[in-house]
Design an enzyme around this catalytic site. Structure first.
Site, PDB file in Angstrom:
ATOM      1  N   ASP A   2       0.865  -1.180   0.000  1.00  0.00           N
ATOM      2  CA  ASP A   2       0.000   0.000   0.000  1.00  0.00           C
ATOM      3  C   ASP A   2       0.898   1.225   0.000  1.00  0.00           C
ATOM      4  O   ASP A   2       2.003   1.199   0.544  1.00  0.00           O
ATOM      5  CB  ASP A   2      -0.901   0.008   1.235  1.00  0.00           C
ATOM      6  CG  ASP A   2      -1.860   1.192   1.242  1.00  0.00           C
ATOM      7  OD1 ASP A   2      -2.359   1.543   0.162  1.00  0.00           O
ATOM      8  OD2 ASP A   2      -2.072   1.768   2.316  1.00  0.00           O
TER       9      ASP A   2
ATOM     10  N   TYR B 200       0.650   9.182  -3.492  1.00  0.00           N
ATOM     11  CA  TYR B 200       0.872   8.196  -4.541  1.00  0.00           C
ATOM     12  C   TYR B 200      -0.215   8.243  -5.597  1.00  0.00           C
ATOM     13  O   TYR B 200       0.045   8.098  -6.789  1.00  0.00           O
ATOM     14  CB  TYR B 200       0.942   6.814  -3.880  1.00  0.00           C
ATOM     15  CG  TYR B 200       1.246   5.695  -4.823  1.00  0.00           C
ATOM     16  CD1 TYR B 200       2.456   5.634  -5.482  1.00  0.00           C
ATOM     17  CD2 TYR B 200       0.311   4.690  -5.051  1.00  0.00           C
ATOM     18  CE1 TYR B 200       2.748   4.594  -6.336  1.00  0.00           C
ATOM     19  CE2 TYR B 200       0.606   3.644  -5.900  1.00  0.00           C
ATOM     20  CZ  TYR B 200       1.816   3.602  -6.539  1.00  0.00           C
ATOM     21  OH  TYR B 200       2.091   2.581  -7.385  1.00  0.00           O
TER      22      TYR B 200
ATOM     23  N   ASN C 202      -5.993   1.316  -4.035  1.00  0.00           N
ATOM     24  CA  ASN C 202      -6.979   1.441  -5.111  1.00  0.00           C
ATOM     25  C   ASN C 202      -6.346   1.881  -6.414  1.00  0.00           C
ATOM     26  O   ASN C 202      -6.689   1.387  -7.495  1.00  0.00           O
ATOM     27  CB  ASN C 202      -8.057   2.445  -4.703  1.00  0.00           C
ATOM     28  CG  ASN C 202      -8.967   1.891  -3.637  1.00  0.00           C
ATOM     29  OD1 ASN C 202      -9.377   0.740  -3.699  1.00  0.00           O
ATOM     30  ND2 ASN C 202      -9.283   2.692  -2.639  1.00  0.00           N
ATOM     31  N   THR C 203      -5.392   2.840  -6.335  1.00  0.00           N
ATOM     32  CA  THR C 203      -4.804   3.367  -7.564  1.00  0.00           C
ATOM     33  C   THR C 203      -4.012   2.298  -8.301  1.00  0.00           C
ATOM     34  O   THR C 203      -4.149   2.121  -9.512  1.00  0.00           O
ATOM     35  CB  THR C 203      -3.898   4.564  -7.235  1.00  0.00           C
ATOM     36  OG1 THR C 203      -4.625   5.500  -6.445  1.00  0.00           O
ATOM     37  CG2 THR C 203      -3.426   5.241  -8.506  1.00  0.00           C
TER      38      THR C 203
ATOM     39  N   GLU D  42      -4.904   8.584   9.704  1.00  0.00           N
ATOM     40  CA  GLU D  42      -3.460   8.547   9.891  1.00  0.00           C
ATOM     41  C   GLU D  42      -3.053   9.177  11.218  1.00  0.00           C
ATOM     42  O   GLU D  42      -2.035   8.808  11.814  1.00  0.00           O
ATOM     43  CB  GLU D  42      -2.766   9.251   8.726  1.00  0.00           C
ATOM     44  CG  GLU D  42      -2.853   8.461   7.431  1.00  0.00           C
ATOM     45  CD  GLU D  42      -2.369   9.256   6.240  1.00  0.00           C
ATOM     46  OE1 GLU D  42      -1.891  10.384   6.443  1.00  0.00           O
ATOM     47  OE2 GLU D  42      -2.472   8.740   5.117  1.00  0.00           O
TER      48      GLU D  42
ATOM     49  N   GLY E 247      16.910  27.772  -4.574  1.00  0.00           N
ATOM     50  CA  GLY E 247      18.347  27.727  -4.335  1.00  0.00           C
ATOM     51  C   GLY E 247      18.681  28.577  -3.135  1.00  0.00           C
ATOM     52  O   GLY E 247      17.888  29.421  -2.705  1.00  0.00           O
TER      53      GLY E 247
ATOM     54  N   GLY F 172      20.928  33.195  -5.668  1.00  0.00           N
ATOM     55  CA  GLY F 172      20.707  33.308  -7.107  1.00  0.00           C
ATOM     56  C   GLY F 172      19.273  33.137  -7.553  1.00  0.00           C
ATOM     57  O   GLY F 172      18.984  33.226  -8.757  1.00  0.00           O
TER      58      GLY F 172
END
Length: 763
Positions: free
Chosen positions: A6, A38, A70-71, A150, A413, A416
């Site tokens: 997963d 993901y 699932n994906t 989560e 960066g 720059g």
């Protein structure tokens, strides 16, 4: 052994059933730390990653693979099965067959609760159409549910409200039952059943029977396939299960905490134990790079509780956008209403509730999504607590990049950024397309979305603070260099580098990373992007641009047998009006990015020859009595100041010092001893730089005279006393300005005023 794959921790819902149904079979669980976006990856990358995992699990001796994602089940199941070479069980077909069996009556209606990505993919709708054509499908996207799980939040008023918000519409639609189309959602099943009972409708009589947990169907199918293969699934039939193992590309200890939070009691009740393997890195995978906690923002802001933390330049336009799109916004800032002035009044007129003063972070407690101002440390306890509670922590830059219809060129960066961003913006005008420049410079572009079409270019300067809350990367990502910076805010150099890496972390195969081939940290970033890599630097590295003698040249194809690609001259080194080798690097970086965007070489050459620079960057202010006074207030790090010192052949009187960002001054001191006639020190870091200069004297016997002053006015006066005709007085502080000024622009402007007043007073 069963292998379970997963992209987050949702697959643990499958494991809960496998422990019950197959207690004699150990498990190898391959997942990230719950932070990988993901489902948002390109299909090609999902397939490539799934194939890697399948091959890995096969090598580990697993007999059956459960793709608890699932994906991957929708996109990559055939390729995964071929790579695994054994039985593979995905999520969609077992779930659809279970739905067809449970709700058999013709003309029935079933609701599917899933993530926005899964809903948008149509994966469950297709699977149900094949297995249960007699059912009408009603889908509901639930962006906030997975983060709640989560974080271990399975109950409470906020969770109940989040569930009711999405279950209610399904009840109103008259569904017979609901299918949980995300492996995270079974953890919320008790609340879902309670809401179904409260809302009434066809599901009220037996809400527990109205909820279909695909994880149970998948586990049952896995056990059936194991039995067919003759694998013992009960203890006592063989040597017993032993320890289950997990593999993660994140922090194993943090992942173990997630396991305990989500399934610890169930795992111990099954008499099992975890053993970690890793951390590991999957080549080219989204899990091999730093990722955000929650990858998905709501599909609609209508009614979503949003906290906007910090009401500076970037977030005020964001508040207006969110209010205009129906969000319930709380705006918070450490300043008082009096200190906020007209801004507070403008926000109140928008109907925004204000939380001001020392307790401003309390605004996080009831939010579903929090937009945090870039410079606020993201590891503050209140922010970490909100993250654990399931609040999506994000920023205005992330939202803009997701909404922007035009391709984005992003530049980051340690130094720059602004010069390169400005150069790219001017070069891209040579494509004939509209160009919008913003991000960390200029105006926030979120309020100009209506003006930006798909035919435009958007160029964004991106700071590490902006990047650490993004879960999306620009089409063309440029990294000029990475040296120590902002370590007063980032908890470590590793955290700073991880933030910078996010600019390439979420790229797909059609995107481009433009990296500094002379910088070891940016070179390492090449392994963290799925995009094509182009290089710039002092030495040839193709495809890309480099300095060849006194010529800036480029070859946009990789060298191959008999074909090194056409090398084109961009301009001559002396054509560039910007001073310093670091600005040659900036031109090479900008040119490489512009070429990747299809800009004609003539347009690139014209900009390189005419661009005179950005204020506060080696800006020549005045010449007084033969001494050149230069404003390099942008040099807020030692590395930036070193670049400034190396830009002059003339003797230098250096003005340095300022706010302490906890950066080392050793190398600056060595260069200052070599390049300076005298050093004038001021600000919080004056003592630290002085100690570094003394250390050089003790180690090498070489020294430079130096003195400490109390103000910028005194510094300029002291520099004038020491400077001789032909010298350069250089304000290149190597530090931030916050001990004396609001920002480096204010410091540079004050230096400019002092010098010009001195010029006017000089006969």
């Amino acid at each position: 052994m069963i292998g379970v794959f997963d992209s987050g921790v949702g697959g643990l819902s499958v494991l809960r059933h496998l422990w019950r149904l197959a207690p004699g079979v150990p498990v190898l669980y391959v997942a990230d730390s719950g932070r990988a976006p993901y489902g948002n990856r390109p299909p090609e990358q999902i397939r490539a990653f799934g194939i890697q995992i399948a091959a890995y699990l096969r090598r580990q001796g697993t007999r059956l693979l459960v793709v608890a994602c699932n994906t991957s089940s929708a996109v990559a199941l055939p390729e995964v099965q071929e790579a695994f070479g054994g039985p593979v069980v995905g999520m969609l077909e077992p779930a659809a067959r279970a739905a067809a069996h449970r709700w058999q009556a013709p003309g029935g209606r079933v609701g599917v609760l899933a993530t926005p990505t899964t809903v948008a993919s149509g994966a469950y709708r297709r699977a149900l159409a094949a297995a249960a054509p007699h059912l009408e499908v009603v889908e509901e996207a639930c962006p906030e549910w997975a983060p709640l799980v989560e974080a271990g939040r399975f109950d409470g008023e906020a969770v109940h409200e989040a569930v009711r918000r999405h279950v209610g519409p399904l009840v109103e639609a008259g569904v017979q039952g609901v299918l949980l189309g995300c492996t995270h959602y079974p953890f919320l099943r008790p609340v879902i059943e309670r809401v179904l009972a409260e809302e009434g409708g066809a599901t009220a009589a037996a809400p527990e029977a109205a909820v279909l947990d695909p994880a149970e169907a998948v586990a049952a199918e896995a056990v059936r396939r194991l039995s067919q293969a003759g694998v013992a699934i009960r203890e006592g039939e063989d040597e017993g299960p032993g320890s289950d193992r997990f593999v993660t590309s994140g922090d194993p200890d943090a992942f173990r905490e997630a396991l305990e939070r989500l399934v610890g009691p169930a795992h111990r009740a099954a008499g099992r134990a975890w053993a970690g393997v890793g951390p590991v890195r999957w080549k080219g995978s989204p899990m091999a790079i730093p990722t955000r906690l929650a990858s998905e923002l709501p599909a609609s802001w209508q009614g979503v509780r949003v906290a906007v933390i910090g009401l500076g330049v970037e977030n005020l336009p964001l508040v207006r956008y969110l209010v205009a799109h129906g969000a319930r916004v709380v705006a918070a800032d450490r300043k008082s209403a009096e200190e906020m002035g007209p801004r507070a009044e403008a926000l109140e007129r928008l109907g925004v509730r204000l939380v001001l003063g020392d307790s401003y972070l309390d605004a996080l407690q009831e939010a579903e999504v929090a937009f945090v101002t870039p410079g606020l440390p993201k590891h503050l306890p209140a922010i970490e607590a909100a993250r654990r509670a399931g609040v999506v922590i994000t920023g205005q830059t992330d939202l803009f990049m997701r909404l922007c219809p035009a391709p984005i060129v992003g530049i980051t960066g340690s130094s720059g950024k602004t010069t390169t961003t400005t150069l790219v913006g001017r070069m891209l005008r040579g494509t004939g397309r509209p160009v919008f420049v913003g991000g960390n410079i200029g105006e926030p572009l979120i309020e100009r979305l209506a003006e930006i079409g798909p035919d435009a270019w958007v160029v964004l300067e991106l700071s590490s603070f902006q990047l650490e809350t993004t879960g999306i990367s620009p089409h063309v990502a440029v990294v000029t260099n990475v040296t120590p910076n902002h370590l007063d805010v980032h908890p470590s150099m590793e955290a700073y580098v991880a933030a910078k890496t996010r600019i390439v972390a979420f790229q797909g195969p059609d995107d481009v990373a433009v990296l500094n081939g002379d910088d070891p940290i940016t070179v390492e970033m090449a392994g963290r992007t799925a995009g094509r890599v182009h290089w710039f630097g002092r030495r040839p590295r193709r495809p890309g641009a480099w300095l060849e003698g006194d010529r800036l040249v480029a070859a946009m194809t990789a060298a191959g047998p008999g074909d090194g690609g056409e090398v084109q001259e961009l301009c001559r080194r002396d054509d560039i009006r910007l001073r310093g080798q670091h600005n040659v690097q900036n031109v090479l970086a900008a040119a490489t990015a512009a070429l990747c965007c299809g800009t004609p070489v003539e347009a690139i050459r014209d900009v390189a020859r005419t661009f005179e620079g950005v204020p506060h960057r080696l800006e020549a202010v005045a010449s007084i009595d033969g001494v050149l006074y230069v404003n390099d207030s942008i040099a807020t790090t030692p590395a930036r100041a070193i670049a400034g010192l190396q830009s002059f052949q003339e003797p230098i009187v250096l003005i340095a010092g300022g706010y302490d960002k906890h950066l080392p001054f050793d190398e600056l001191a060595r260069v200052a001893v070599e390049r300076c006639r005298h050093v004038v020190l001021l600000g919080q870091t004056a003592g630290a730089i002085e100690r570094a200069l003394e250390q050089v004297r003790e180690e090498t016997g070489r020294a430079v005279s130096h003195e400490r002053v109390a103000s910028l006015e005194q510094a300029v006066a002291a520099a004038r006393q020491v400077a001789r005709p032909g010298d350069v007085v250089l304000l290149s502080p190597a530090c931030a300005s916050y001990d004396m000024f609001r920002n480096f622009e204010e410091r540079g402007a004050r230096f400019r005023q002092i010098v010009r007043a001195l010029q006017e007073a000089t006969p």
